[in-house]
Design a protein around this motif. Structure first.
Motif, mmCIF file in Angstrom:
data_model
loop_
_atom_site.group_PDB
_atom_site.id
_atom_site.type_symbol
_atom_site.label_atom_id
_atom_site.label_comp_id
_atom_site.label_asym_id
_atom_site.label_seq_id
_atom_site.Cartn_x
_atom_site.Cartn_y
_atom_site.Cartn_z
ATOM 1 N N GLY A 64 0.487 -1.192 0.350
ATOM 2 C CA GLY A 64 0.081 -0.089 -0.186
ATOM 3 C C GLY A 64 1.083 1.468 0.183
ATOM 4 O O GLY A 64 0.543 2.083 -0.755
ATOM 5 N N VAL A 65 1.911 1.090 0.544
ATOM 6 C CA VAL A 65 3.291 2.567 0.858
ATOM 7 C C VAL A 65 3.679 2.775 -0.648
ATOM 8 O O VAL A 65 3.265 4.189 -0.962
ATOM 9 C CB VAL A 65 4.051 2.338 1.949
ATOM 10 N N ASP A 66 4.051 1.461 -1.027
ATOM 11 C CA ASP A 66 4.375 1.529 -2.628
ATOM 12 C C ASP A 66 3.633 2.380 -3.715
ATOM 13 O O ASP A 66 3.126 2.639 -4.543
ATOM 14 C CB ASP A 66 4.607 0.037 -3.316
ATOM 15 N N VAL A 67 2.381 1.941 -3.395
ATOM 16 C CA VAL A 67 1.245 2.280 -4.244
ATOM 17 C C VAL A 67 0.636 3.776 -4.428
ATOM 18 O O VAL A 67 0.836 5.337 -4.825
ATOM 19 C CB VAL A 67 -0.075 1.292 -4.452
ATOM 20 N N ARG A 68 0.527 4.258 -2.656
ATOM 21 C CA ARG A 68 0.720 5.253 -2.524
ATOM 22 C C ARG A 68 1.807 6.440 -3.322
ATOM 23 O O ARG A 68 1.360 7.560 -3.457
ATOM 24 C CB ARG A 68 0.109 5.196 -1.097
ATOM 25 N N MET A 69 3.099 5.515 -2.868
ATOM 26 C CA MET A 69 3.978 6.915 -3.421
ATOM 27 C C MET A 69 3.596 7.215 -4.734
ATOM 28 O O MET A 69 4.029 8.005 -5.793
ATOM 29 C CB MET A 69 5.393 6.367 -3.002
ATOM 30 N N PHE A 70 3.579 6.053 -5.579
ATOM 31 C CA PHE A 70 3.375 6.000 -7.724
ATOM 32 C C PHE A 70 2.387 6.331 -7.605
ATOM 33 O O PHE A 70 2.172 7.198 -8.669
ATOM 34 C CB PHE A 70 3.213 4.602 -8.050
ATOM 35 N N SER A 71 1.009 6.500 -7.030
ATOM 36 C CA SER A 71 -0.495 7.322 -7.076
ATOM 37 C C SER A 71 0.106 8.243 -7.497
ATOM 38 O O SER A 71 -1.005 9.454 -7.717
ATOM 39 C CB SER A 71 -1.571 6.321 -6.754
ATOM 40 N N GLY A 72 0.889 9.218 -5.807
ATOM 41 C CA GLY A 72 0.668 10.487 -6.217
ATOM 42 C C GLY A 72 1.578 11.358 -7.543
ATOM 43 O O GLY A 72 0.999 12.212 -8.204
ATOM 44 N N HIS A 73 2.586 10.570 -7.491
ATOM 45 C CA HIS A 73 3.312 10.374 -9.250
ATOM 46 C C HIS A 73 2.532 10.777 -10.114
ATOM 47 O O HIS A 73 2.353 11.525 -11.230
ATOM 48 C CB HIS A 73 4.793 10.239 -9.154
ATOM 49 N N TRP A 74 1.847 9.407 -10.272
ATOM 50 C CA TRP A 74 0.672 9.004 -11.555
ATOM 51 C C TRP A 74 -0.319 10.406 -11.593
ATOM 52 O O TRP A 74 -0.587 11.415 -12.588
ATOM 53 C CB TRP A 74 -0.007 8.148 -11.413
ATOM 54 N N MET A 75 -1.058 11.288 -10.606
ATOM 55 C CA MET A 75 -1.515 11.772 -10.424
ATOM 56 C C MET A 75 -0.524 12.804 -11.365
ATOM 57 O O MET A 75 -1.222 13.452 -12.730
ATOM 58 C CB MET A 75 -2.269 12.439 -9.406
ATOM 59 N N VAL A 76 -0.310 13.786 -10.869
ATOM 60 C CA VAL A 76 0.825 14.808 -11.424
ATOM 61 C C VAL A 76 1.229 14.521 -12.865
ATOM 62 O O VAL A 76 0.935 15.711 -14.485
ATOM 63 C CB VAL A 76 2.050 14.668 -10.534
ATOM 64 N N PHE A 77 1.834 13.536 -13.233
ATOM 65 C CA PHE A 77 1.922 13.270 -14.710
ATOM 66 C C PHE A 77 0.587 13.605 -15.396
ATOM 67 O O PHE A 77 0.687 13.774 -16.838
ATOM 68 C CB PHE A 77 2.711 12.219 -15.349
ATOM 69 N N TYR A 78 -0.553 12.672 -15.463
ATOM 70 C CA TYR A 78 -2.146 12.418 -16.432
ATOM 71 C C TYR A 78 -1.948 14.397 -16.505
ATOM 72 O O TYR A 78 -2.924 14.858 -16.953
ATOM 73 C CB TYR A 78 -2.696 11.589 -15.605
ATOM 74 N N ALA A 79 -2.150 14.824 -15.252
ATOM 75 C CA ALA A 79 -2.503 16.203 -14.903
ATOM 76 C C ALA A 79 -1.504 17.623 -15.826
ATOM 77 O O ALA A 79 -2.422 18.045 -16.762
ATOM 78 C CB ALA A 79 -2.499 16.662 -13.644
ATOM 79 N N VAL A 80 -0.348 16.927 -16.346
ATOM 80 C CA VAL A 80 0.361 17.605 -16.984
ATOM 81 C C VAL A 80 0.321 17.184 -18.649
ATOM 82 O O VAL A 80 0.304 18.262 -18.849
ATOM 83 C CB VAL A 80 2.038 17.639 -16.435
ATOM 84 N N SER A 81 -0.244 16.704 -18.662
ATOM 85 C CA SER A 81 -0.253 15.844 -20.004
ATOM 86 C C SER A 81 -1.636 16.179 -19.908
ATOM 87 O O SER A 81 -1.620 16.693 -21.489
ATOM 88 C CB SER A 81 0.224 14.627 -20.172
ATOM 89 N N ALA A 82 -2.663 16.060 -19.363
ATOM 90 C CA ALA A 82 -4.196 16.989 -19.982
ATOM 91 C C ALA A 82 -3.867 18.079 -20.369
ATOM 92 O O ALA A 82 -4.524 18.585 -21.093
ATOM 93 C CB ALA A 82 -4.807 16.747 -19.122
ATOM 94 N N VAL A 83 -3.231 19.035 -19.032
ATOM 95 C CA VAL A 83 -3.056 21.054 -18.582
ATOM 96 C C VAL A 83 -2.163 20.768 -21.175
ATOM 97 O O VAL A 83 -2.798 21.882 -21.255
ATOM 98 C CB VAL A 83 -2.595 20.894 -17.933
ATOM 99 N N PHE A 84 -1.396 20.375 -20.539
ATOM 100 C CA PHE A 84 -0.507 20.668 -21.665
ATOM 101 C C PHE A 84 -0.453 20.274 -23.402
ATOM 102 O O PHE A 84 -1.034 21.105 -24.398
ATOM 103 C CB PHE A 84 0.687 20.123 -21.656
#
Length: 160
Positions: A117-137
């Protein structure tokens, strides 16, 4: 620049990936079981990001900027970020800050707890940033594309 349908696809993959990664993140934070298929979000980041990267590259080339100097690269990124609406800049900043704090907390917790769960929590936090940046740009690049079409000529971005 990539065809508009690829930028639209990148936008929607970014939006869907942001929503999915938010769901995975909430599940991980709340301690709920996260299906292993959630790790497929790693791959989706590339599907969302590649058209955006090629679109940015084309935009930079049409501006005539020299990419050999690091300072000019930073200037290019700032110029493109200048086209992002204000509320999206704030949202990306908050999301980036959250992902950073989440990673640090998760990293500290990972030393004491070896649960997935800790690993998934860390990965998913970064996924949110990368997906948001790609959508915005992707949306910014689509806006540039529409401006070019309505002007009948290629635009090079904001006047400097």
């Amino acid at each position: 620049m990539p065809p508009p349908f690829l930028l639209r696809l990148a936008f929607w993959i970014g939006v869907a990936g942001l929503v999915a990664s938010l769901g995975v993140h909430l599940a991980a934070v709340l301690g709920a079981p996260v299906p292993g298929v959630a790790m497929a979000l790693h791959v989706g980041v590339f599907a969302a990001f590649l058209p955006v990267v090629f679109g940015m590259k084309d935009w930079v080339e049409r501006r005539g900027d020299d990419l050999s100097d690091f300072r000019s690269q930073w200037g290019i990124q700032k110029a493109l970020f200048g086209l992002v609406p204000g509320w999206q800049k704030v949202a990306l900043g908050v999301l980036f800050a959250y992902a950073t704090v989440n990673f640090l907390i998760g990293f500290a917790g990972a030393m004491n707890d070896s649960s997935a769960g800790v690993d998934v929590r860390m990965f998913s936090g970064h996924w949110m940033v990368f997906y948001a940046v790609s959508a915005v740009f992707a949306r910014v690049l689509l806006g540039l594309r529409q401006a070019e079409a309505s002007a009948g000529a290629r635009t090079t971005g904001p006047a400097r």
